[in-house]
Design a protein around this motif. Structure first.
Motif, mmCIF file in Angstrom:
data_model
loop_
_atom_site.group_PDB
_atom_site.id
_atom_site.type_symbol
_atom_site.label_atom_id
_atom_site.label_comp_id
_atom_site.label_asym_id
_atom_site.label_seq_id
_atom_site.Cartn_x
_atom_site.Cartn_y
_atom_site.Cartn_z
ATOM 1 N N GLN A 396 0.831 -1.207 0.000
ATOM 2 C CA GLN A 396 0.000 0.000 0.000
ATOM 3 C C GLN A 396 0.866 1.257 0.000
ATOM 4 O OE1 GLN A 396 -2.349 0.744 3.548
ATOM 5 N NE2 GLN A 396 -4.095 1.398 2.318
ATOM 6 N N THR A 397 1.924 1.245 0.780
ATOM 7 C CA THR A 397 2.844 2.394 0.818
ATOM 8 C C THR A 397 3.492 2.609 -0.544
ATOM 9 O OG1 THR A 397 3.293 2.041 3.169
ATOM 10 C CG2 THR A 397 4.912 3.326 1.927
ATOM 11 N N TYR A 398 3.927 1.508 -1.173
ATOM 12 C CA TYR A 398 4.534 1.597 -2.502
ATOM 13 C C TYR A 398 3.526 2.137 -3.504
ATOM 14 C CZ TYR A 398 6.696 0.125 -6.896
ATOM 15 O OH TYR A 398 7.229 0.113 -8.161
ATOM 16 N N ARG A 399 2.305 1.639 -3.442
ATOM 17 C CA ARG A 399 1.262 2.063 -4.366
ATOM 18 C C ARG A 399 0.972 3.555 -4.217
ATOM 19 N NH1 ARG A 399 -3.763 4.699 -3.802
ATOM 20 N NH2 ARG A 399 -5.044 4.172 -5.600
ATOM 21 N N ASN A 400 0.806 4.026 -2.983
ATOM 22 C CA ASN A 400 0.495 5.438 -2.745
ATOM 23 C C ASN A 400 1.633 6.347 -3.215
ATOM 24 O OD1 ASN A 400 -1.880 4.593 -1.598
ATOM 25 N ND2 ASN A 400 -1.183 4.834 0.519
ATOM 26 N N HIS A 401 2.858 5.908 -2.972
ATOM 27 C CA HIS A 401 4.016 6.701 -3.400
ATOM 28 C C HIS A 401 4.093 6.770 -4.927
ATOM 29 C CE1 HIS A 401 8.097 8.327 -3.434
ATOM 30 N NE2 HIS A 401 8.412 7.382 -4.306
ATOM 31 N N LEU A 402 3.826 5.642 -5.605
ATOM 32 C CA LEU A 402 3.895 5.598 -7.062
ATOM 33 C C LEU A 402 2.817 6.480 -7.696
ATOM 34 C CD1 LEU A 402 5.067 4.396 -9.654
ATOM 35 C CD2 LEU A 402 3.482 2.475 -9.395
ATOM 36 N N ILE A 403 1.570 6.371 -7.220
ATOM 37 C CA ILE A 403 0.478 7.178 -7.771
ATOM 38 C C ILE A 403 0.756 8.665 -7.548
ATOM 39 C CG2 ILE A 403 -1.991 7.685 -7.633
ATOM 40 C CD1 ILE A 403 -1.368 4.970 -8.861
ATOM 41 N N LYS A 404 1.273 8.995 -6.374
ATOM 42 C CA LYS A 404 1.580 10.397 -6.076
ATOM 43 C C LYS A 404 2.683 10.917 -6.988
ATOM 44 C CE LYS A 404 2.781 13.498 -2.268
ATOM 45 N NZ LYS A 404 3.054 13.584 -0.791
ATOM 46 N N LYS A 405 3.682 10.112 -7.223
ATOM 47 C CA LYS A 405 4.784 10.514 -8.088
ATOM 48 C C LYS A 405 4.293 10.801 -9.510
ATOM 49 C CE LYS A 405 9.455 9.051 -9.401
ATOM 50 N NZ LYS A 405 10.145 10.154 -8.704
ATOM 51 N N LEU A 406 3.404 9.950 -9.995
ATOM 52 C CA LEU A 406 2.865 10.137 -11.343
ATOM 53 C C LEU A 406 1.973 11.381 -11.426
ATOM 54 C CD1 LEU A 406 2.009 6.424 -12.188
ATOM 55 C CD2 LEU A 406 3.868 7.788 -13.162
ATOM 56 N N ASN A 407 1.143 11.603 -10.421
ATOM 57 C CA ASN A 407 0.280 12.793 -10.421
ATOM 58 C C ASN A 407 1.094 14.080 -10.328
ATOM 59 O OD1 ASN A 407 -2.209 11.500 -10.682
ATOM 60 N ND2 ASN A 407 -2.427 11.164 -8.478
ATOM 61 N N LEU A 408 2.134 14.063 -9.505
ATOM 62 C CA LEU A 408 2.976 15.260 -9.384
ATOM 63 C C LEU A 408 3.812 15.488 -10.643
ATOM 64 C CD1 LEU A 408 4.189 15.071 -5.658
ATOM 65 C CD2 LEU A 408 2.300 16.385 -6.644
ATOM 66 N N GLN A 409 4.167 14.386 -11.306
ATOM 67 C CA GLN A 409 4.873 14.515 -12.587
ATOM 68 C C GLN A 409 3.981 15.239 -13.598
ATOM 69 O OE1 GLN A 409 7.989 13.650 -13.253
ATOM 70 N NE2 GLN A 409 7.995 13.992 -15.466
ATOM 71 N N LEU A 410 2.716 14.862 -13.617
ATOM 72 C CA LEU A 410 1.750 15.522 -14.504
ATOM 73 C C LEU A 410 1.581 16.986 -14.119
ATOM 74 C CD1 LEU A 410 -0.477 15.292 -16.725
ATOM 75 C CD2 LEU A 410 -2.075 14.703 -14.877
ATOM 76 N N ALA A 411 1.518 17.260 -12.817
ATOM 77 C CA ALA A 411 1.288 18.637 -12.361
ATOM 78 C C ALA A 411 2.475 19.548 -12.663
ATOM 79 C CB ALA A 411 1.000 18.629 -10.860
#
Length: 481
Positions: A396-411
């Motif tokens: 879950q920690t890995y998943r949350n970190h990965l999704i956040k990284k991708l969203n911030l990359q987009l932002a």
């Protein structure tokens, strides 16, 4: 005098071991146990090799799919991937809950999954009977063999008339009882020693043996303590019983009650007393909490608008076009964080019920040592509830970190891009791979220390009872029998 005493002990123990050795039933039982162990060891190793190969192949496939894509970061988050719980040789020594809790975790934007794809799904034989494992033999068959050896040890002496003869020659009841205990235990240690050596060699030949060896040593110690408890119980039954038939029946009844009836009954009580919510109810609560807010009065759309207004206010901007980043990426992450909060809120309620069940079974293990040794075996093998949760939290920690990284990359990087912002394999290949770890061994021991203390406490209690039976006041019972 001490040397003479030692010689007497050695002679008596040697005599008892010879009696056990000459008992054809015991020899046949031992050969059968070893045969089952060899079969279980082969099945265990083959299961490990097969499962390990499948995990490597699956990880390779999904890693390649993930690394070779060309997508918008948020689309990539929706595309997602799968994480697999790592496997080691101890996992198949005692499969524990692994066949029922799932070993695969799905990563997907806007959706929090739980570990899934349990081996028992669609496998009727696994659901009904489980698998033949080394742990199953150690937990059930070895104790049964010990009880058959020890339950008639005193009654046979009485029935054959040798008890009066031994007492008449000056042998104390206490010494006779403890000779029976020591000789029976030495025989069982001799039976299981090759098995423990085989397990150690198999483990040393597998990856990660430096971490797993400590767990195996603790497991061997726990089983040796449990076998001593069973040996004391058998001798106690024999000392109290009037004849061998009654002793065997009592011992078999104790084994059935302790190893079969009690675990089923207590597990059912734990499940009935602390029932967790169903998966359907949990999913519905998470969805409603996300759509309407945890308090029921904070809808999804209003939260999003409020978040954008706060961002504009903080940056002193009149519209999102004036912001130095793509607000869409931050909005995605804001809703992601809120969904994670809702998921964790209701998951904590589910975990609380499971924790109560586990605490109940821990206390139950104080009264039934079989439950304690089973829980200790699963814990040291990494297949109990605690290890399942440990994997889930890492995933879950890995998943949350990965999704956040991708969203911030987009932002942060798509503001001035004309057309759709696309990332290629070069970016996705650089993302960190998932690598779950086992919890520290001292945490595992700490969580199961009550079980270890319980077995040790039963050993002391039975030893005290045997000493009481061997006291002079009861020695007359054997002389008159």
């Amino acid at each position: 005098m001490k040397k003479n005493n030692t010689a007497i002990w050695q002679m008596l123990i040697k005599k008892e071991l010879l009696v056990i050795y000459r008992n054809k039933t015991m020899l046949i039982s031992t050969v059968m146990i070893w045969t089952l162990f060899v079969a279980a060891a082969i099945c265990t190793y083959l299961d490990y090799q097969s499962a390990h190969k499948q995990r490597i192949e699956a990880n390779t496939i999904f890693s390649q799919q993930w690394a070779h894509q060309q997508r918008n970061p948020h689309d990539a988050a929706h595309f997602g991937t799968y994480l697999f719980k790592s496997i080691n040789l101890l996992n198949v020594f005692d499969t524990g809950l692994n066949d029922y809790t799932g070993n695969t975790y799905r990563i997907e934007a806007h959706v929090q999954h739980e570990p899934d794809a349990a081996n028992a799904e669609g496998n009727d034989s696994s659901m009904r009977f489980g698998r033949l494992t080394l742990a199953l033999i150690l937990q059930l068959l070895i104790p049964l063999l010990i009880l058959f050896i020890t339950a008639t040890s005193m009654t046979t002496e009485k029935e054959q008339g040798t008890l009066k003869m031994l007492l008449a020659q000056g042998l104390s009841t206490s010494r006779l009882i403890w000779v029976k205990v020591i000789s029976s235990y030495l025989f069982i240690v001799t039976v299981v020693l090759p098995i423990f050596l085989l397990m150690t060699m198999m483990l040393l030949a597998s990856p990660g043996s430096d971490i797993l060896l400590t767990r195996l040593l603790w497991m061997i110690l726990a089983f040796l303590l449990y076998f001593l408890f069973i040996a004391l119980l058998g001798i106690l039954i024999s000392a109290w019983s009037g004849n061998s038939g009654k002793a065997i029946l009592t011992a078999l009844s104790c084994w059935i009650l302790m190893s079969i009836i009690s675990p089923k009954l207590l597990t059912g009580i734990a499940d009935h007393s602390y029932p967790p919510m169903s998966r359907a109810a949990f999913t519905e609560l998470v969805e409603q909490g996300y759509r309407k807010g945890l308090n029921g009065h904070d809808p999804y759309a209003e939260r999003g608008e409020r978040f954008v207004k706060n961002i504009l206010k903080n940056y002193h901007a009149d519209s999102v076009s004036e912001l130095p980043f793509n607000i869409e990426g931050l909005t995605f992450q804001y809703h992601e964080d809120y969904r994670n909060m809702v998921f964790n809120h209701y998951m904590a309620q589910v975990a609380q019920q499971f924790d109560k069940q586990q605490n109940f079974l821990t206390i139950a293990g104080v009264f039934d040592p079989f439950i304690s040794i089973k829980r200790i075996s699963m814990a040291l093998s990494g297949t109990d509830y605690y290890h399942h949760q440990y994997f889930f939290k890492q995933a879950q920690t890995y998943r949350n970190h990965l999704i956040k990284k991708l969203n911030l990359q987009l932002a942060m990087h798509s503001k001035d891009v004309k057309g759709e912002y696309i990332l290629g394999p070069k970016y996705f290949a650089r993302l960190q791979n998932f690598d779950d770890q086992l919890p520290p061994i001292h945490h595992v021991i700490q969580l199961n220390q009550i079980g270890l203390y319980a077995i040790a406490g039963w050993i002391l209690l039975l030893a005290a009872l045997l000493q009481f039976i061997a006291s002079r006041s009861l020695a007359r019972y054997y002389e008159l029998a």
